[in-house]
Write an enzyme that holds these catalytic residues in place. Structure first.
Site, mmCIF file in Angstrom:
data_model
loop_
_atom_site.group_PDB
_atom_site.id
_atom_site.type_symbol
_atom_site.label_atom_id
_atom_site.label_comp_id
_atom_site.label_asym_id
_atom_site.label_seq_id
_atom_site.Cartn_x
_atom_site.Cartn_y
_atom_site.Cartn_z
ATOM 1 C CB CYS A 126 6.987 -13.070 81.221
ATOM 2 S SG CYS A 126 5.027 -12.520 80.637
ATOM 3 N NE ARG B 141 11.918 -14.845 79.013
ATOM 4 C CZ ARG B 141 12.159 -15.916 78.665
ATOM 5 N NH1 ARG B 141 13.139 -16.188 77.807
ATOM 6 N NH2 ARG B 141 11.168 -16.898 78.640
ATOM 7 C CD1 TRP C 227 5.065 -9.334 74.401
ATOM 8 C CD2 TRP C 227 3.685 -11.022 75.003
ATOM 9 N NE1 TRP C 227 4.319 -9.511 73.372
ATOM 10 C CE2 TRP C 227 3.480 -10.885 73.550
ATOM 11 C CE3 TRP C 227 2.959 -12.204 75.377
ATOM 12 C CZ2 TRP C 227 2.549 -11.373 72.689
ATOM 13 C CZ3 TRP C 227 1.997 -12.911 74.439
ATOM 14 C CH2 TRP C 227 1.885 -12.409 72.940
ATOM 15 C CG ASN D 198 7.425 -16.759 81.266
ATOM 16 O OD1 ASN D 198 6.399 -16.364 80.402
ATOM 17 N ND2 ASN D 198 8.507 -17.699 80.837
ATOM 18 N N GLY D 199 4.045 -17.477 81.740
ATOM 19 C CA GLY D 199 3.289 -18.572 81.329
ATOM 20 C C GLY D 199 1.847 -18.291 81.413
ATOM 21 C CD GLU E 222 13.432 -13.975 58.627
ATOM 22 O OE1 GLU E 222 12.379 -14.802 58.753
ATOM 23 O OE2 GLU E 222 14.092 -13.554 59.431
ATOM 24 C CE LYS F 176 13.648 -10.428 61.188
ATOM 25 N NZ LYS F 176 13.763 -11.905 61.406
ATOM 26 C CD GLU G 273 10.532 -9.612 63.483
ATOM 27 O OE1 GLU G 273 9.996 -10.168 64.415
ATOM 28 O OE2 GLU G 273 11.245 -10.414 62.907
ATOM 29 C CG HIS H 233 -0.913 -17.908 39.627
ATOM 30 N ND1 HIS H 233 -1.526 -18.617 38.548
ATOM 31 C CD2 HIS H 233 0.098 -18.286 39.679
ATOM 32 C CE1 HIS H 233 -0.798 -19.362 38.158
ATOM 33 N NE2 HIS H 233 0.272 -19.121 38.560
ATOM 34 C CE LYS I 182 15.805 -13.322 70.218
ATOM 35 N NZ LYS I 182 15.693 -13.130 68.962
HETATM 36 C C1 F6R Z 1 11.123 -12.870 64.071
HETATM 37 C C2 F6R Z 1 11.509 -14.011 65.232
HETATM 38 C C3 F6R Z 1 10.049 -14.990 65.580
HETATM 39 C C4 F6R Z 1 10.695 -16.061 66.175
HETATM 40 C C5 F6R Z 1 9.444 -17.353 66.340
HETATM 41 C C6 F6R Z 1 10.127 -18.650 66.778
HETATM 42 O O1 F6R Z 1 12.145 -12.136 64.045
HETATM 43 O O2 F6R Z 1 12.439 -14.144 65.912
HETATM 44 O O3 F6R Z 1 9.461 -15.119 64.307
HETATM 45 O O4 F6R Z 1 11.438 -16.950 65.037
HETATM 46 O O5 F6R Z 1 8.950 -16.593 67.484
HETATM 47 O O6 F6R Z 1 10.983 -18.395 67.881
HETATM 48 P P1 F6R Z 1 12.036 -19.617 68.339
HETATM 49 O O7 F6R Z 1 13.177 -19.692 67.272
HETATM 50 O O8 F6R Z 1 12.768 -19.209 69.675
HETATM 51 O O9 F6R Z 1 11.289 -20.984 68.289
#
Ligand code: F6R
Length: 623
Positions: free
Chosen positions: A2, A27, A76, A102-103, A497, A501, A504, A520, A618
């Protein structure tokens, strides 16, 4: 998670708010809305399901009255499905008072029940709406004559707001407008980010600075437990008891172009290409000449503590966790015992930490609720916490004892790329520095590592030249629904990772595995034509990973190998993605580049919304 924006001043308020929302859309983007306070003209509120463009096009059809202040929100969803009714701003019974939030308000159901008994009518399923009704109730309570001094609208609104936020538990950055006090925007913060921007005759507030960077770089970071009263010509801070506070202004050194796409189709692609420069910024001034105290002075960490430190504990979420997990291997290869845990799974381990363990919390945003919660648990146990973050003034920097900034500039794409590389680079520097201070490597070795690290920006640039090849390659794979990523040692987390990527942003099934684990169990899922991306760079484990690739190939996998010039000579694969060679300790940074590009182009072929993938946001400020 949010985004909120607020403005008071002479500009066209709806335009300032819409622009701010567009910059905060990363966000959350289920729905959005804004409210303008026109005083005697009334409160105007408009909300829309989906993206900011929907809201903007609804607004363009209406004639807006002139207003003095406004607030806006991009959502969000947490409580209540994404719908127009559940979008913010929410209002009180008469729609004379509006709030954005937000929260999460943890005690909202209790408060709601009490307010309903008093006759309040709710029109959404959200936790937020309770705040509007609570302030309304407090205005009534005060007006009933307890405190005559609060009779003027602005002090009355302030006092009602103050009393209301004192009753909330959970996390909130909340802003409110009241029809009778159009020259005042009141906000409060508890565990959710909020920053105020100041300029001449106008003031702004937002969940992050990018919302108002175009107008001002002068900011106040609102702290937990603070209320901020924003007027056109003043910004005043108070604690929750109503006592005035003095705050220091900070100046942001990000500029607007850093938060714009600059000709790229997506922020993600722009940020992938920014990596040589952002890595340079992460490294700048920290390695040359190599001096043992340079980094320690920057993070204000005592050498004695480091000498006595027995272990490092890394905590983080998502991509940041993968950076931390790769760093664990780097620290351990240099002789420093290290654990890495997901922040959301860490709480009960905190009490078992030795007091001489340094906790390193990694977070791009510095606002991730799981990470902040884990940090609090570690601090409660008496551990020192070092934050590795990209965000100046973030909550993490205030919770932690020490901070090491990654200096990557704003990362807007929801899928993290340059921030991940910044985190890896920051860890590499910390590892070399700590190992030297602890006499685990000598000066020559430290210098040799530093030289390698300083070559990273150029090597990243070279790795980026794989882009055309990867774009073509993904044409053949874009319809696949399953992908495997395998790696060992420092590159096992890079495989995780790579899988994250692609999951997501393309919504396909992908798994990252420690290559040695395949046999395994997971090897059973390999079938004819399944893409397996193998990280086969020169390292002490190259022969082993070559064996794991053969095992996958024998079961029908189509191998795409990330190699360097030397390993390519012996690695057998159908496709090669060659990155420059670097010391194996730091190879994760280079191996991640083709995986980022691969995920990007698969998502592009699948016509996915790359910068705003479904169900994500994000900054994840809920637990
Ligand atoms: C994936 C991504 C998330 C963040 C995670 C932590 O691309 O961006 O997995 O890495 O939500 O976010 P931060 O780094 O802001 O604590």
């Amino acid at each position: 998670m949010c985004g909120i924006v607020g403005y008071i001043g002479d500009r066209k308020i709806d335009e300032v708010l819409l622009e701010g929302l567009r910059r905060l859309e990363y966000r959350g983007y289920d729905s959005c809305g804004l409210a303008l306070n026109g005083g005697n003209n009334g409160i105007y509120r408009k909300r829309a399901l989906g993206r900011i463009d929907n809201l903007a096009s609804n607004l363009s059809k209406e004639k807006l009255f002139s207003a003095q202040s406004g607030i806006a929100h991009t959502r969000w969803a947490t409580h209540g499905e994404p719908s127009e009714d559940n979008s913010h701003p929410h209002c009180d019974c008469s729609c004379e008072l509006v709030v954005v939030h937000n929260g999460i308000i943890e005690n909202y159901s209790v408060l709601k029940e009490e307010l309903e008994k008093k006759g309040h009518k709710f029109s959404s399923q959200t936790d937020t709406e309770v705040i509007a009704h609570l302030i309304e109730e407090k205005i009534k309570e005060i007006s009933r004559g307890f405190a005559v001094k609060h009779a003027l609208p602005e002090p009355l609104f302030f006092e009602a707001f103050r009393r209301a936020v004192n009753l909330l538990t959970g996390s909130f950055a909340v802003s409110a407008l009241w029809i009778k006090a159009p020259g005042l925007v009141i906000s409060a913060r508890m565990h959710s980010p909020l920053v105020v921007g100041c300029a001449d005759n106008e003031n702004f507030l937002a969940s992050d600075v990018s919302a108002f960077l175009k107008y001002t770089k002068k900011v106040y970071f609102v702290d937990d437990g603070e209320i901020v009263a924003l007027k056109k010509n003043s910004v005043d801070f108070y604690d929750f008891k109503g006592k005035k506070k003095n705050k220091e202004i900070s100046v942001i050194n990000w500029d607007l172009s850093m938060a714009e796409k600059g000709g790229y189709r997506h922020f993600m692609l722009k940020e992938i290409h920014e990596q040589p420069l952002s890595a340079q910024n992460t490294l700048a001034g920290r390695l040359l000449p190599f001096e043992e105290n340079r980094i320690l002075e920057e993070i204000e960490l005592d050498k004695k503590f480091l000498l006595e430190m027995k272990e490092i504990q890394i905590i983080a979420c998502g991509t940041a966790f993968h950076a931390g997990l790769s760093a664990k291997y780097v620290f351990e290869k240099l002789g420093i015992k290290t654990s890495a845990d997901l922040a959301s799974e860490f709480e009960n381990r905190a009490a078992l930490l030795d007091k001489k363990t340094l906790v390193i919390a990694v977070s791009q945003s510095g606002e991730t609720a799981d990470t902040l919660h884990a940090v609090k648990a570690a601090k409660k146990n008496g551990n020192k916490v070092l934050a590795v973050t990209n965000t100046l003034g973030s909550s993490l920097t205030r919770e932690a004892d020490h901070t090491f900034y990654t200096h990557c500039g704003p990362e807007i794409g929801v899928a993290s790329t340059k921030a991940f590389l910044g985190q890896l680079t920051a860890f590499y520097m910390l590892a070399v520095n700590f190992a030297y201070v602890k006499n685990l490597i000598n000066f020559e070795k430290a210098q040799e590592f530093c030289k390698e690290l300083l070559s990273l920006p150029d090597l990243i640039e070279k790795a980026l030249s794989l882009e055309n090849k990867i774009e073509k390659l993904t044409e053949a794979f874009s319809q696949k629904e399953h992908y495997l990523f395998i790696g060992r040692d420092v590159n096992y987390p890079i495989a995780l990772e790579g899988a994250l990527k692609i999951k997501e942003i393309s919504y396909v099934h992908a798994e990252g595995y420690a290559a040695g684990e395949m046999k395994h169990g997971p090897i059973a899922i390999i079938e004819n034509g399944m893409p397996v991306l193998a990280l086969a760079l020169s390292s002490q484990y190259l022969d082993l990973i070559k064996g794991n690739m053969e095992e996958a190939k024998a079961r029908g996998a189509e191998i795409i190998a990330v190699v360097d010039e030397e390993s390519k000579k012996t690695v057998k694969a159908k496709h090669y993605l060659e990155v420059p060679k670097i010391n194996e300790l730091f190879s994760g940074a280079l191996a991640s580049i083709p995986l980022q590009l691969f995920a990007y182009y698969i998502a592009l072929q699948r016509k996915c919304d790359i910068d705003k993938p479904r169900n994500l946001a994000k900054s994840v400020t809920v637990r």
